[in-house]
Scaffold this active site. Structure first.
Site, mmCIF file in Angstrom:
data_model
loop_
_atom_site.group_PDB
_atom_site.id
_atom_site.type_symbol
_atom_site.label_atom_id
_atom_site.label_comp_id
_atom_site.label_asym_id
_atom_site.label_seq_id
_atom_site.Cartn_x
_atom_site.Cartn_y
_atom_site.Cartn_z
ATOM 1 N N GLU A 16 0.842 -1.202 0.000
ATOM 2 C CA GLU A 16 0.000 0.000 0.000
ATOM 3 C C GLU A 16 0.876 1.250 0.000
ATOM 4 O O GLU A 16 2.094 1.184 0.170
ATOM 5 C CB GLU A 16 -0.881 0.032 1.255
ATOM 6 N N ASN B 146 -5.819 4.978 7.803
ATOM 7 C CA ASN B 146 -5.865 4.089 6.650
ATOM 8 C C ASN B 146 -5.122 4.612 5.422
ATOM 9 O O ASN B 146 -4.510 3.837 4.696
ATOM 10 C CB ASN B 146 -7.329 3.821 6.275
ATOM 11 N N ASN C 137 -9.944 6.837 2.298
ATOM 12 C CA ASN C 137 -8.968 6.250 1.402
ATOM 13 C C ASN C 137 -8.331 7.301 0.504
ATOM 14 O O ASN C 137 -7.868 8.316 0.983
ATOM 15 C CB ASN C 137 -9.597 5.091 0.617
ATOM 16 N N ASP D 32 -10.040 2.543 -4.015
ATOM 17 C CA ASP D 32 -9.039 2.528 -2.950
ATOM 18 C C ASP D 32 -8.112 3.740 -3.150
ATOM 19 O O ASP D 32 -8.556 4.872 -3.094
ATOM 20 C CB ASP D 32 -8.291 1.196 -2.974
#
Length: 310
Positions: free
Chosen positions: A17, A107, A161, A214
């Site tokens: 990520e 996140n 996100n 995302d």
């Protein structure tokens, strides 16, 4: 489209990520969330360097202006990370968020053009299910005494996100994954405030009923590029026309985030994750997509004047 190779084999991660390209070192930084690792991939040597953090899941890595340190999010806290220091001393706590919600995590996040850091949380998660409306989008900047205080920007959200700022710094693009939408806000760069929430694209209108947006990034034309988790796809979007220009299909379905990189910022790096007990040869790889006809812009950096001595 091809995965990056390290030691003559594809580099595979559990849940990669938060990719960000460092123009100065010609390196790709990213995290492997549940393995609690921050990685640096050197473009010229093709070597991978790893910094393990044993504090809990690591969701974000970001560059810090004029500093050797990095900004990282670990569980619900932001830290400065010194790559060359071992042990706990490598992490310097800046701030925490979502007090009273111990299962929430930071996140995703990015700096804006003024050096503020914007990041949002995700509510408690069981399996693939996240409790709705338990999270918040924050902005962070140091006050006159150097303390970094979180400021609530948007609440409630469910899975905060992807973020990007328009090239003229007047629009913030944003994803709360649970909505299945890419949204936009008017953005006041001087005050660090947003308003005028509106939908740019609902991915379900393109048949992605089971996917969620995302991570996202922006190119030098002001177009958006969005990773679809559970969709195995990258969407190239014209935000003014509010339509998809093209979709790129990747191996596996867990497409997590993306950024522009390479010497000319014309290579799109895409992070992915693996599904437990499901065999997909390239799931969890970092892919590069070339020859898109587009290129990126240098990443914004977090401004914290005494980062190296903090």
């Amino acid at each position: 489209m091809a995965p990056i190779y390290v030691n003559d084999k594809p580099a595979i991660f559990a849940h990669a990520e938060s990719p960000v390209w460092d123009v100065d070192t010609q390196s790709l930084f990213f995290v492997d969330v549940h393995s609690q690792n921050v990685h640096r991939y050197d473009y010229s040597t093709k070597k991978l360097y790893t910094k393990h953090i044993d504090y809990g899941q690591v969701n974000i890595v970001s560059l810090v202006a004029g500093s050797r340190r990095l900004l990282v999010a670990v569980r619900s806290a932001l830290y400065l990370l010194d790559w060359n220091v071992s042990g706990d001393a490598a992490l310097r706590l800046l701030t925490t968020v979502d007090q009273g919600l111990p299962d929430n995590v930071i996140n995703e996040g990015k700096p804006d053009g003024e050096g503020r850091f914007w990041a949002g949380t995700k509510g408690p998660q069981t399996g693939e299910d996240v409790q709705p409306d338990k999270a918040t989008l924050y902005s962070f900047e140091p006050d006159q005494e150097g303390y970094v205080q979180p400021r609530v920007v948007l609440r409630p959200v469910s899975i905060s996100n992807g973020l990007a700022f328009s090239l003229n710094n007047t629009i913030m693009y944003y994803v709360d994954s649970a909505t299945q939408k890419i949204e936009a806000f008017d953005y006041d760069a001087q005050r660090g405030e947003i308003s005028g929430r509106r939908t740019i694209l609902d991915i379900t209108t393109y048949g992605y009923d089971e996917a969620i947006p995302d991570g996202l990034t922006i190119d030098s034309d002001g177009h958006l590029w969005v990773a679809l988790m559970f969709g195995g796809t990258i969407l190239h979007i014209d935000p003014e026309a509010r339509q998809v220009i093209y979709g790129y299909k990747l191996p596996g379905v867990r497409t997590t985030s993306l950024c522009w990189g390479g010497p000319d910022l014309d290579e799109l790096y895409v992070t992915t994750g693996r599904e437990k007990d499901v065999i997909e040869p390239f799931a969890g790889a970092i892919f590069t997509i070339k020859n898109t006809g587009s290129r990126g812009v240098p990443a914004h950096t977090f401004r914290y004047d005494n980062a190296d001595s903090y």
